[in-house]
Write an enzyme that holds these catalytic residues in place. Sequence first.
Site, short mmCIF file in Angstrom:
data_model
loop_
_atom_site.label_atom_id
_atom_site.label_comp_id
_atom_site.label_asym_id
_atom_site.label_seq_id
_atom_site.Cartn_x
_atom_site.Cartn_y
_atom_site.Cartn_z
N ASP A 21 0.38 17.60 17.27
CA ASP A 21 -1.06 17.43 17.39
C ASP A 21 -1.55 18.22 18.60
O ASP A 21 -0.75 18.60 19.47
CB ASP A 21 -1.46 15.96 17.49
CG ASP A 21 -0.92 15.27 18.73
OD1 ASP A 21 0.28 15.46 19.04
OD2 ASP A 21 -1.67 14.54 19.41
N GLU A 31 0.33 12.43 20.24
CA GLU A 31 0.65 12.49 21.66
C GLU A 31 -0.59 12.70 22.52
O GLU A 31 -0.73 12.12 23.60
CB GLU A 31 1.66 13.60 21.92
CG GLU A 31 2.28 13.59 23.31
CD GLU A 31 1.45 14.33 24.36
OE1 GLU A 31 1.72 14.13 25.56
OE2 GLU A 31 0.55 15.11 23.99
N GLU A 32 -1.51 13.55 22.04
CA GLU A 32 -2.67 13.91 22.86
C GLU A 32 -3.65 12.75 23.03
O GLU A 32 -4.54 12.82 23.88
CB GLU A 32 -3.39 15.11 22.26
CG GLU A 32 -2.56 16.39 22.19
CD GLU A 32 -2.23 16.99 23.56
OE1 GLU A 32 -2.62 16.39 24.57
OE2 GLU A 32 -1.57 18.03 23.60
N HIS A 38 -38.69 7.32 27.36
CA HIS A 38 -39.36 8.52 27.86
C HIS A 38 -39.47 8.40 29.38
O HIS A 38 -40.00 7.41 29.89
CB HIS A 38 -40.76 8.61 27.22
CG HIS A 38 -41.47 9.89 27.49
ND1 HIS A 38 -41.77 10.33 28.75
CD2 HIS A 38 -41.97 10.82 26.64
CE1 HIS A 38 -42.41 11.47 28.69
NE2 HIS A 38 -42.55 11.80 27.39
N ARG A 92 -4.22 9.14 37.46
CA ARG A 92 -2.82 9.52 37.24
C ARG A 92 -1.97 8.69 38.19
O ARG A 92 -2.19 8.70 39.40
CB ARG A 92 -2.61 11.01 37.51
CG ARG A 92 -3.38 11.91 36.57
CD ARG A 92 -2.78 11.96 35.18
NE ARG A 92 -3.58 12.80 34.28
CZ ARG A 92 -3.23 13.12 33.05
NH1 ARG A 92 -2.09 12.66 32.56
NH2 ARG A 92 -4.00 13.86 32.29
#
Length: 505
Positions: A129, A194-195, A255, A370
């Site tokens: 993928d 995986e992605e 608006h 991460r």
Amino acid sequence: MAMGSVLAGNRMKLLPLSCVLQALSIVHAFRYDHLVEHVNSHQDQYVQALREWVSVESDSSDVSKRAELHRMMEMTADKLRAMGGNVTLVDIGEQQLPNGEMLALPRVVTAQFMIDPLKTTVCVYGHVDVQPGKLEDGWATEPYNLTEINGNMYGRGTSDNKAPVLAWIHAVEAYQALNIELPVNVKFIIEGMEETGSNGLDAMVVAQRDTFLLDVDYIIISDCGWLSLRPALTYGTRGNCYFSAEIEGAKQDLHSGVYGGTVIEPMTDLIGILDTLISPSGKILIPGIREAVDPLTDEEWKTYQDIEFDMENYKNKLGVTELMYNNKVDLLAHMWRYPTVSIHGIEGAFSAPGTKTVIPAKVAAKFSIRQVPSMDPEVVKKQVTEYLEAAFARRKSPNKLKVTMMIGAKPWLANTQHVLYEAGKKAVKRVFNVEPDMIREGGTIPVARTFQDVTGKGIIMMPIGGFDDGMHSQNEKISRYNYLEGTKLFIAYLHEVSQIQKSRV
């Protein structure tokens, strides 16, 4: 008869045996040069195979492309089946979409090339993928039409991860084509999600632990890249906690001329709480995140110091004038072994060309952290959620906040003294005639930690992608050189692994 004559006679009788042994050693010698010649003479066929695979828009993040993803898995299975592999397409269930709809996940391809139950068995993991790719996003060529320019082959999924998967397949094919017995048994696990976090794969690995994976000795992953022009072996990846922070206000968009100044805007709240995540210098402000990081050891510092890495080239490649850190060790450490916060985008905000004076009723920021060894996704989820809720409460806003962790993938770290890495160094030396850099990867490969925790098998990451391949970016590519030499590397590595004595594991 004299004693000398007896000995001479015995030597004469032994001579035929030694000749036989010598002949056997020649038969079983590693015919690397013949295999290399085969790769070189079949490179156009290899490129054509990559062209066919790249043409499939197997974007796992776009549910409208799910049929293409299913087709990609079938193509992969057909390729392995045509080589004589024992191939199975494993059903891993369904995916629930945000609207509650259920959608079939792409089946995982498993394949076996079992030569001898007494031989070592390796399992190669890969995925087919890809990330999204659109010409209007800034590509110089059509993302799904492989285009070769000056030895570089451009196309979505070339380096990540279709070329590496094909290189492993070509490595097995080369042995078969020359009627050379594979030095080890080879298995494949190739997925299609995986992605987007490898949905369903963890459960499949657990389910296959005592069947498909039972006789596997080692696991090989080639889903990463080199750091420089020097080949590398990868021994660690960061994890990834991916979040959505959604703030909802009015029942519909408003608006800005009519309602601006009368309501507390969700976008203003969202920008306000995002600004509390990280300082201008890159310091993560969420309590507990930095404190969980293992200290940098002297040995690790020396490893980073010895790595071939040119900061000026890195800066020029990125097209930036300044980096967060001004020395190699600090930069590599923060790329690989420290956590980072990245804000990826805001859903619901106006982003099209032109002007639109709207106050969005609901906006959702997408950001990730991460993470590194000693950090746990569930702990990070709690820390982030509580921190953002407290930051939002201080604003005393009537709007509603919802924090969701969408992905919680763990980091992975291997022992570089493992025999797999010794074999990897020998293979790199044979093919490239250099010692590899020992590196970590800042990105996330969720299945590495799953394999480690579930099977307890030795794992190595052996990349063939170039440092400038642009994975996940516009103009992703892999060079013809890396594709072909990577195939030779895998051929050599299978041989080197066959030389490992199982007692040394």
